[in-house]
Structures are given as structure tokens and as C-alpha cells.
Motif scaffolding. Structure first.
Motif, PDB file in Angstrom:
ATOM      1  N   UNK A 150      48.559  35.624  25.202  1.00  0.00           N
ATOM      2  CA  UNK A 150      49.929  36.133  25.335  1.00  0.00           C
ATOM      3  C   UNK A 150      50.439  36.780  24.052  1.00  0.00           C
ATOM      4  N   UNK A 151      49.848  36.445  22.900  1.00  0.00           N
ATOM      5  CA  UNK A 151      50.322  37.018  21.644  1.00  0.00           C
ATOM      6  C   UNK A 151      49.952  38.496  21.519  1.00  0.00           C
ATOM      7  N   UNK A 152      48.947  38.922  22.269  1.00  0.00           N
ATOM      8  CA  UNK A 152      48.569  40.339  22.263  1.00  0.00           C
ATOM      9  C   UNK A 152      49.479  41.104  23.216  1.00  0.00           C
ATOM     10  N   UNK A 153      49.893  42.257  22.816  1.00  0.00           N
ATOM     11  CA  UNK A 153      50.691  43.086  23.700  1.00  0.00           C
ATOM     12  C   UNK A 153      49.803  43.763  24.740  1.00  0.00           C
ATOM     13  N   UNK A 154      50.422  44.324  25.743  1.00  0.00           N
ATOM     14  CA  UNK A 154      49.676  44.989  26.811  1.00  0.00           C
ATOM     15  C   UNK A 154      48.798  46.124  26.297  1.00  0.00           C
ATOM     16  N   UNK A 155      49.274  46.994  25.406  1.00  0.00           N
ATOM     17  CA  UNK A 155      48.390  48.056  24.912  1.00  0.00           C
ATOM     18  C   UNK A 155      47.129  47.525  24.236  1.00  0.00           C
ATOM     19  N   UNK A 156      47.262  46.459  23.441  1.00  0.00           N
ATOM     20  CA  UNK A 156      46.091  45.895  22.763  1.00  0.00           C
ATOM     21  C   UNK A 156      45.117  45.286  23.773  1.00  0.00           C
ATOM     22  N   UNK A 157      45.649  44.640  24.786  1.00  0.00           N
ATOM     23  CA  UNK A 157      44.786  44.061  25.823  1.00  0.00           C
ATOM     24  C   UNK A 157      44.008  45.152  26.540  1.00  0.00           C
ATOM     25  N   UNK A 158      44.682  46.239  26.856  1.00  0.00           N
ATOM     26  CA  UNK A 158      44.011  47.339  27.555  1.00  0.00           C
ATOM     27  C   UNK A 158      42.974  48.011  26.656  1.00  0.00           C
ATOM     28  N   UNK A 159      43.275  48.125  25.363  1.00  0.00           N
ATOM     29  CA  UNK A 159      42.288  48.684  24.437  1.00  0.00           C
ATOM     30  C   UNK A 159      41.045  47.796  24.370  1.00  0.00           C
ATOM     31  N   UNK A 160      41.243  46.486  24.326  1.00  0.00           N
ATOM     32  CA  UNK A 160      40.111  45.557  24.311  1.00  0.00           C
ATOM     33  C   UNK A 160      39.321  45.614  25.618  1.00  0.00           C
ATOM     34  N   UNK A 161      40.001  45.912  26.694  1.00  0.00           N
ATOM     35  CA  UNK A 161      39.342  45.998  27.999  1.00  0.00           C
ATOM     36  C   UNK A 161      38.392  47.188  28.077  1.00  0.00           C
ATOM     37  N   UNK A 179      33.139  49.619  37.664  1.00  0.00           N
ATOM     38  CA  UNK A 179      33.907  49.434  36.426  1.00  0.00           C
ATOM     39  C   UNK A 179      34.999  48.394  36.676  1.00  0.00           C
ATOM     40  N   UNK A 180      35.667  48.503  37.812  1.00  0.00           N
ATOM     41  CA  UNK A 180      36.717  47.545  38.166  1.00  0.00           C
ATOM     42  C   UNK A 180      36.136  46.156  38.375  1.00  0.00           C
ATOM     43  N   UNK A 181      35.042  46.064  39.143  1.00  0.00           N
ATOM     44  CA  UNK A 181      34.403  44.766  39.387  1.00  0.00           C
ATOM     45  C   UNK A 181      33.996  44.113  38.071  1.00  0.00           C
ATOM     46  N   UNK A 182      33.422  44.898  37.186  1.00  0.00           N
ATOM     47  CA  UNK A 182      32.881  44.386  35.934  1.00  0.00           C
ATOM     48  C   UNK A 182      33.993  43.987  34.965  1.00  0.00           C
ATOM     49  N   UNK A 183      35.069  44.753  34.904  1.00  0.00           N
ATOM     50  CA  UNK A 183      36.107  44.487  33.904  1.00  0.00           C
ATOM     51  C   UNK A 183      37.144  43.476  34.368  1.00  0.00           C
ATOM     52  N   UNK A 184      37.183  43.163  35.654  1.00  0.00           N
ATOM     53  CA  UNK A 184      38.202  42.237  36.169  1.00  0.00           C
ATOM     54  C   UNK A 184      38.154  40.861  35.495  1.00  0.00           C
ATOM     55  N   UNK A 185      36.985  40.222  35.350  1.00  0.00           N
ATOM     56  CA  UNK A 185      36.983  38.920  34.660  1.00  0.00           C
ATOM     57  C   UNK A 185      37.489  39.012  33.220  1.00  0.00           C
ATOM     58  N   UNK A 186      37.184  40.109  32.549  1.00  0.00           N
ATOM     59  CA  UNK A 186      37.673  40.294  31.181  1.00  0.00           C
ATOM     60  C   UNK A 186      39.190  40.453  31.168  1.00  0.00           C
ATOM     61  N   UNK A 187      39.713  41.126  32.174  1.00  0.00           N
ATOM     62  CA  UNK A 187      41.167  41.281  32.270  1.00  0.00           C
ATOM     63  C   UNK A 187      41.839  39.928  32.481  1.00  0.00           C
ATOM     64  N   UNK A 188      41.248  39.092  33.334  1.00  0.00           N
ATOM     65  CA  UNK A 188      41.794  37.743  33.544  1.00  0.00           C
ATOM     66  C   UNK A 188      41.748  36.932  32.253  1.00  0.00           C
ATOM     67  N   UNK A 189      40.666  37.073  31.499  1.00  0.00           N
ATOM     68  CA  UNK A 189      40.537  36.368  30.227  1.00  0.00           C
ATOM     69  C   UNK A 189      41.590  36.844  29.225  1.00  0.00           C
ATOM     70  N   UNK A 190      41.796  38.142  29.163  1.00  0.00           N
ATOM     71  CA  UNK A 190      42.763  38.684  28.196  1.00  0.00           C
ATOM     72  C   UNK A 190      44.206  38.339  28.553  1.00  0.00           C
ATOM     73  N   UNK A 191      44.482  38.048  29.822  1.00  0.00           N
ATOM     74  CA  UNK A 191      45.843  37.651  30.205  1.00  0.00           C
ATOM     75  C   UNK A 191      46.257  36.352  29.530  1.00  0.00           C
ATOM     76  N   UNK A 192      45.287  35.536  29.171  1.00  0.00           N
ATOM     77  CA  UNK A 192      45.586  34.255  28.519  1.00  0.00           C
ATOM     78  C   UNK A 192      46.075  34.433  27.085  1.00  0.00           C
TER      79      UNK A 192
END
Length: 158
Positions: free
Chosen positions: A60-71, A45-58
């Protein structure tokens, strides 16, 4: 870079796909009770979601909770693709529990998340308690939680 004997094992452990192993190797793994070594687990799960997490870091207008929900979306996709195995179900439910705690501004307690995950799995399928993946996954996380608890206690006195 590995020879054929070792590359199949490495790919099987990293991807959870035993298609890289010879039939005799699969049988030996099963007979020895070590099939869990190549099972899709929480680490995947970590290996698979890591690239998506890097993508979502870009974004910046999304808050952390929204990024984690999308993850959670790619995690649920992998959960479904892995056949909802107990170890992946545990990891996804614990990740969702963590995101819920973040969104609700509550403290995340790994032991409670583990218990909640186990309860959900047993409600859906009470016989999963006999599944080796269930026992190994929950046993490993219980040990990790206990070791971290001891580590924190020991560090207070040092």
C-alpha cells in the motif's frame, strides 16, 4: 479432468506451447492457417501478470504509478520468453503506453497506443507486416476499438 485428446488442446491454447499436441495436430493447425490459436498473445500477458498485480496490491505504500511500472517487469520477461512475437510485443507496448499515460496523468487512447506499437514494430522489422500474428493481433484490436467506439455512441442515444 479432460481426456488426452482435449487436454493437449486446452494446454496449448492457455500456454502457447504446442508441445502438448501431436505432430499431426500441429501440421493440421498450420495447414489450416489456425496456428494463431495457440500463439502467445496479449491475453497471455494478462494471465501472466495477474498474480503479480495481486501481489503488488499488498504494498500500500507504493502509489499506483509505481505499482504499474513494476508490473511491466514480468510483462517484459514474458515478451522476451515468447521470442518477441508481434502479438506479445503489441500487448507489452500498449501496456507500457498505458503506464506512461498514468504516470504523466494523461488520457490513455487505445487507438494511439495501437498505432504507436505498430509503428515501433515496423521500424524494428518492416517485414513483420507479412507476419500472420502481426496481422491478426492488430486486426483484432482494431475491431475491438471500433466496436467499443460504436457501443459508446449507441449508449449515448439509449
Amino acid at each position: 479432468y479432460l481426456d488426452e485428446n482435449h487436454s493437449g488442446w486446452v494446454m496449448s491454447v492457455m500456454t502457447g506451447d504446442t508441445g502438448y499436441l501431436e505432430r499431426e495436430e500441429k501440421e493440421s493447425l498450420s495447414f489450416a492457417g489456425f496456428s494463431h490459436l495457440v500463439a502467445v498473445s496479449g491475453a497471455h500477458i494478462t494471465f501472466f501478470s495477474f498474480p503479480f498485480e495481486l501481489l503488488l496490491k499488498r504494498f500500500t505504500q507504493l502509489g499506483l504509478p509505481k505499482k504499474k511500472l513494476l508490473l511491466l517487469i514480468p510483462m517484459v520477461f514474458l515478451w522476451y520468453a515468447a521470442g518477441a512475437s508481434p502479438s506479445v510485443t503489441r500487448a507489452v507496448v500498449m501496456a507500457a503506453y498505458s503506464v506512461a499515460a498514468l504516470c504523466l496523468r494523461r488520457h490513455y487512447d487505445a487507438a494511439n497506443a495501437l498505432g504507436f506499437s505498430g509503428l515501433l514494430q515496423l521500424i524494428v522489422n518492416p517485414y513483420s507486416v507479412y507476419n500472420t500474428g502481426f496481422l491478426l493481433s492488430y486486426g483484432a484490436v482494431i475491431c475491438i476499438i471500433f466496436i467499443l467506439f460504436l457501443y459508446k455512441k449507441i449508449n449515448k442515444f439509449v
